[in-house]
Design a protein around this motif. Structure first.
Motif, PDB file in Angstrom:
ATOM      1  N   ASP A  71     -13.351   6.499   8.466  1.00  0.00           N
ATOM      2  CA  ASP A  71     -13.270   5.077   8.818  1.00  0.00           C
ATOM      3  C   ASP A  71     -14.415   4.244   8.243  1.00  0.00           C
ATOM      4  OD1 ASP A  71     -15.469   5.648  10.412  1.00  0.00           O
ATOM      5  OD2 ASP A  71     -14.507   5.105  12.308  1.00  0.00           O
ATOM      6  N   LEU A 128      -9.277  11.083   9.307  1.00  0.00           N
ATOM      7  CA  LEU A 128      -9.496  10.016   8.345  1.00  0.00           C
ATOM      8  C   LEU A 128     -10.943   9.547   8.387  1.00  0.00           C
ATOM      9  CD1 LEU A 128      -6.672   9.174  10.253  1.00  0.00           C
ATOM     10  CD2 LEU A 128      -6.214   8.138   8.041  1.00  0.00           C
ATOM     11  N   THR A 181     -10.545   6.558  -0.977  1.00  0.00           N
ATOM     12  CA  THR A 181      -9.326   6.000  -1.546  1.00  0.00           C
ATOM     13  C   THR A 181      -8.041   6.671  -1.085  1.00  0.00           C
ATOM     14  OG1 THR A 181      -9.652   7.357  -3.538  1.00  0.00           O
ATOM     15  CG2 THR A 181     -10.473   5.105  -3.584  1.00  0.00           C
ATOM     16  N   GLN A 240     -10.278  -1.648   0.840  1.00  0.00           N
ATOM     17  CA  GLN A 240     -10.621  -1.162   2.169  1.00  0.00           C
ATOM     18  C   GLN A 240      -9.384  -0.507   2.747  1.00  0.00           C
ATOM     19  OE1 GLN A 240     -13.610  -1.395   3.358  1.00  0.00           O
ATOM     20  NE2 GLN A 240     -14.563  -3.350   2.833  1.00  0.00           N
ATOM     21  N   THR A 241      -9.574   0.520   3.559  1.00  0.00           N
ATOM     22  CA  THR A 241      -8.464   1.045   4.337  1.00  0.00           C
ATOM     23  C   THR A 241      -8.166   0.078   5.476  1.00  0.00           C
ATOM     24  OG1 THR A 241      -9.912   2.298   5.828  1.00  0.00           O
ATOM     25  CG2 THR A 241      -9.176   3.408   3.806  1.00  0.00           C
ATOM     26  N   GLY A 245      -7.126   7.024   1.765  1.00  0.00           N
ATOM     27  CA  GLY A 245      -6.654   6.261   2.912  1.00  0.00           C
ATOM     28  C   GLY A 245      -6.084   4.904   2.570  1.00  0.00           C
ATOM     29  N   LEU A 246      -6.195   4.470   1.315  1.00  0.00           N
ATOM     30  CA  LEU A 246      -5.724   3.130   0.953  1.00  0.00           C
ATOM     31  C   LEU A 246      -4.215   2.984   1.071  1.00  0.00           C
ATOM     32  CD1 LEU A 246      -7.916   2.315  -2.203  1.00  0.00           C
ATOM     33  CD2 LEU A 246      -8.296   1.608   0.178  1.00  0.00           C
ATOM     34  N   ARG A 279       0.815  -1.206   0.000  1.00  0.00           N
ATOM     35  CA  ARG A 279       0.000   0.000   0.000  1.00  0.00           C
ATOM     36  C   ARG A 279       0.855   1.265   0.000  1.00  0.00           C
ATOM     37  NH1 ARG A 279      -5.423  -0.594   2.090  1.00  0.00           N
ATOM     38  NH2 ARG A 279      -5.930  -2.772   2.564  1.00  0.00           N
TER      39      ARG A 279
END
Length: 359
Positions: free
Chosen positions: A60, A58, A194, A180-181, A196-197, A23
């Protein structure tokens, strides 16, 4: 403003079709908001670009397997639904944990022949539905029933992760994790936040060692994130409503950071829309509700001081939001540079940090 003012040339081969092996191996275009100057970095460099006392906020929200492939019970004709949001109490952000019996959802639907109110639909032997209402434009209200204990379990069994339409392949087993994060917690989105990915436990550890704080909001990303702006006049575009939740602890921390002169860095456009929708003097309000905030150039930002974001579709509301924060000319220049340097674009692509500088 005209929609064409936010267009740019993107070679199709730069649209990322799959995530990188790691990631945090993605590239990071570091852009100074005050000057538009940029530097090419890696996402693992992010902690060194932030300051002790900065607050990352962020989203969630967790992506649900919202794409349902089924059939009409009477005719056997194929039908596809995309879950959008539950009807009723908009404060029920985690509505998937409710008893499945009688649960109604707003959905986008398509089939070879029109879907009529009253139609019975079957997705597998544990999940069925009845169409209650057609709202036009492919939008329906559908009541689900299931033999399983919760709708969450039924959809997890019957549904697919709804990859964006620009990813030209069917979802595979890896997408259930990678779309998903690593901090996804509250189910409800049909598209990933995205930006946060790219985060990993190692990046979070480095940020913590740097003295960078973090807090969370929830905004359930709807299908409107995929939709192009079809009107020539930007002001004519209507945003889809999305549900949000700002916890009391997050509202308090934002206020504390702003009061001491620290910076609030939004991780993604969904966080920007959540925080700026509910801005108040010195911070944001806690609570739940809905937002349809459309941020375009000329918008006065009251909360965020920096933005981490991916590269977005030409002429999209997301490019307009980035242009509102960075400036249209500087945004398009940064995108031209990203294309020239062969950055990877969209959901599984690379990232950009717009650094607001000192407060």
């Amino acid at each position: 403003m005209h929609t064409d003012d936010f267009d740019y040339f993107l070679p199709t081969e730069l649209i990322a079709q799959a995530p990188l092996e790691r990631r945090d191996a993605s590239r990071l275009l570091h852009v100074q908001r005050s000057t538009g100057a940029w530097a090419h970095r890696r996402f693992v460099d992010l902690p060194s670009l932030l300051r002790p006392g900065d607050l990352l906020v962020l989203n969630d929200s967790r992506v649900i397997p919202a794409r349902l492939m089924g059939r009409k019970v009477e005719t056997g004709g194929q039908v596809e639904l995309l879950l959008v949001r539950p009807t009723g109490d908009i404060s029920t952000v985690a509505a998937l944990t409710a008893d499945a019996s009688g649960t109604a959802w707003v959905c986008l639907g398509q089939a070879s022949k029109p879907i009529r109110p009253g139609a019975k639909l079957a997705f597998d032997d544990a999940l069925t539905a009845e169409v209650l209402e057609s709202r036009g434009g492919g939008e329906y209200v559908v009541r689900f029933t299931s033999s399983l204990a919760t709708l969450e379990a039924a959809i997890a069994r019957a549904g697919q992760i709804p990859l964006p339409p620009y990813i030209d392949r069917a979802p595979d087993a890896s997408d259930a994790e990678r779309y998903q994060t690593v901090y996804a917690a509250t189910p409800g989105s049909v598209a990933a936040p995205t930006a946060g990915l790219h985060f990993t436990p190692e990046v979070f550890a480095a940020l913590e060692a740097r003295g960078v704080e973090r807090a969370f909001v929830t905004l359930d990303v709807g299908p409107g994130t995929f939709l192009p702006v079809r009107e020539g006049d930007v002001a004519s575009h209507k945003m889809h409503v999305e549900r949000y939740s700002v916890p009391e602890v997050t509202a308090r921390r934002v206020g504390e950071v702003k009061a001491r002169g620290g910076r609030v860095i939004a991780v993604g456009t969904t966080v920007v829309r959540t925080l700026e929708s509910f801005a108040e003097a010195g911070g944001v309000k806690a609570g739940t509700g809905e937002t349809a905030l459309f941020i375009t150039p000329g918008f006065e930002f009251r909360v965020i001081d920096g933005l981490i974001t991916n590269f977005h579709l030409p002429k999209s509301t997301l490019v307009m939001l980035v242009s509102a924060f960075l400036g249209r000319e500087q945004t398009l220049a940064a995108y031209v540079e990203a294309v020239r340097e062969r950055y990877r674009f969209f959901s599984y692509g690379d990232s950009m940090f717009i650094d607001g500088g000192a407060r």
